[in-house]
Scaffold this active site. Structure first.
Site, PDB file in Angstrom:
ATOM      1  N   ASP A 142       0.929  -1.179  -0.130  1.00 48.11           N
ATOM      2  CA  ASP A 142       0.168  -0.174   0.013  1.00 48.11           C
ATOM      3  C   ASP A 142       0.887   1.237   0.068  1.00 48.11           C
ATOM      4  O   ASP A 142       2.119   1.263   0.533  1.00 48.11           O
ATOM      5  CB  ASP A 142      -0.839   0.123   1.134  1.00 48.11           C
ATOM      6  CG  ASP A 142      -2.212  -0.649   1.038  1.00 48.11           C
ATOM      7  OD1 ASP A 142      -2.654  -0.559  -0.259  1.00 48.11           O
ATOM      8  OD2 ASP A 142      -2.692  -1.060   2.066  1.00 48.11           O
ATOM      9  N   ARG A 192      -1.535  -1.214  -8.556  1.00 42.94           N
ATOM     10  CA  ARG A 192      -3.090  -0.669  -8.279  1.00 42.94           C
ATOM     11  C   ARG A 192      -3.091   0.871  -8.388  1.00 42.94           C
ATOM     12  O   ARG A 192      -2.232   1.477  -7.591  1.00 42.94           O
ATOM     13  CB  ARG A 192      -3.196  -1.005  -6.870  1.00 42.94           C
ATOM     14  CG  ARG A 192      -4.663  -0.412  -6.469  1.00 42.94           C
ATOM     15  CD  ARG A 192      -4.893  -0.755  -5.073  1.00 42.94           C
ATOM     16  NE  ARG A 192      -4.741  -2.089  -4.428  1.00 42.94           N
ATOM     17  CZ  ARG A 192      -4.381  -2.422  -3.378  1.00 42.94           C
ATOM     18  NH1 ARG A 192      -4.069  -1.567  -2.456  1.00 42.94           N
ATOM     19  NH2 ARG A 192      -4.406  -3.735  -3.082  1.00 42.94           N
TER      20      ARG A 192
END
Length: 316
Positions: A142, A192
């Site tokens: 992340d 992502r």
């Protein structure tokens, strides 16, 4: 800056205010409302949610909530939590072919610790990647606020030397992200693309929603035309449609990219995308540290504020 942008900035400010956090966390109604976005605090809750996704043709990426860890023991506890989670997912047959993977925040693994924090976080991430690889699934790093971007991308490069499938997250609200997309749009690279959910200064980030959306489309074009595996993280119907069109223009097969949405947000749309034959992955957070996550989710989509307020009004 319009009203939506002002509300977003206010929510991001609230995510850092401990007094407000304490009030909301202690309110009896809060946890029942939060269940829409966070399935629970235990590994079993996350595994159950991932199984529910798999039963309806959706994949999952799971985040053990927590960040900005400044205690060595807490960082190790977070690492151990991921190892336990991966073991439970494997035992349920949910890690095969990456049906359920995990998302890591390096700050939760000790990156912010004084001295050797970056090395500690990287070693913890290696342990998690090792078990994920053995279980047949993947890991995605992340992205957090802009001050950690370079460190996160450096960790990504190191981890990919041993675990090529480790995924990255890029945020379209950062001005640098188009260049980062070009660097990462390579064969085997999983990226992502999201809009971004931290309060950032104008010097490094676009401030208006319209500018963030325009940047998202520019970045998505780069990823779709590249040789990597784009992961389109958005709930915006317009951006979902644009992503499909860009994939078609690039001649991409449905298996060469995926859509991603958050647990509890637009579940009907998630199923619709999956049912039509596209890949859909749901981001499932779990754990006790849900406050900061919830505030950032409301900041990303201010309409979520009304859901929470209605819950407080009707249950309080």
């Amino acid at each position: 800056m319009d009203a939506s942008d002002l509300l977003r900035n206010s929510l991001l400010q609230l995510s850092k205010q401990e007094a407000v956090r304490d009030v909301i966390q202690k309110a009896p109604v809060s946890r029942s409302v939060v269940k829409r976005f966070v399935p629970g605090a235990a590994h079993a809750d996350a595994v159950r949610a991932a199984a529910e996704m798999a039963a309806t043709g959706r994949m999952a990426t799971i985040d053990y909530l927590g960040e900005d860890t400044t205690d060595v023991a807490r960082a190790k506890q977070t690492k151990d939590a991921y190892l336990q989670l991966l073991t439970a997912l494997r035992d349920e047959g949910l890690t095969e072919t990456g049906t359920a993977e995990v998302s890591l925040k390096l700050s939760a693994l000790g990156q912010a610790l004084p001295g050797d924090g970056n090395s500690i976080a990287l070693e913890h991430a290696r342990e998690i990647c090792t078990l994920a690889d053995l279980a047949g699934t993947t890991v995605t790093l992340d992205m957090e606020d802009h001050t950690t971007t370079d460190l996160t991308l450096e960790a990504l490069r190191e981890l990919r030397s041993d675990f090529p499938s480790v995924g990255a997250v890029l945020q379209s609200y950062l001005r640098r992200t188009e260049a980062d997309c070009r660097d990462l749009a390579t064969a085997g690279s999983r990226v992502r693309l999201c809009k971004g959910a931290y309060k950032e200064p104008e010097s490094v980030a676009f401030q208006s929603g319209a500018d963030v959306d325009k940047s998202y489309v520019r970045c998505l074009k780069i990823l779709m035309q590249g040789e990597g595996y784009p992961m389109v993280a958005t709930h915006d119907p317009r951006l979902v449609e644009i992503a499909g069109a860009l994939a078609a223009q690039a001649g991409r097969a449905a298996t060469s990219f995926e859509y991603q949405m958050l647990y509890g947000i637009r579940p009907d749309e998630q199923r619709r995308i999956s049912d039509r034959g596209d890949r859909m992955r749901v981001y499932i957070p779990y754990g006790q540290e849900w406050y900061g996550y919830l505030m950032r989710r409301m900041a990303e989509k201010p309409a979520n504020v009304m859901f929470f307020v209605r819950g407080l009004a009707t249950r309080g």
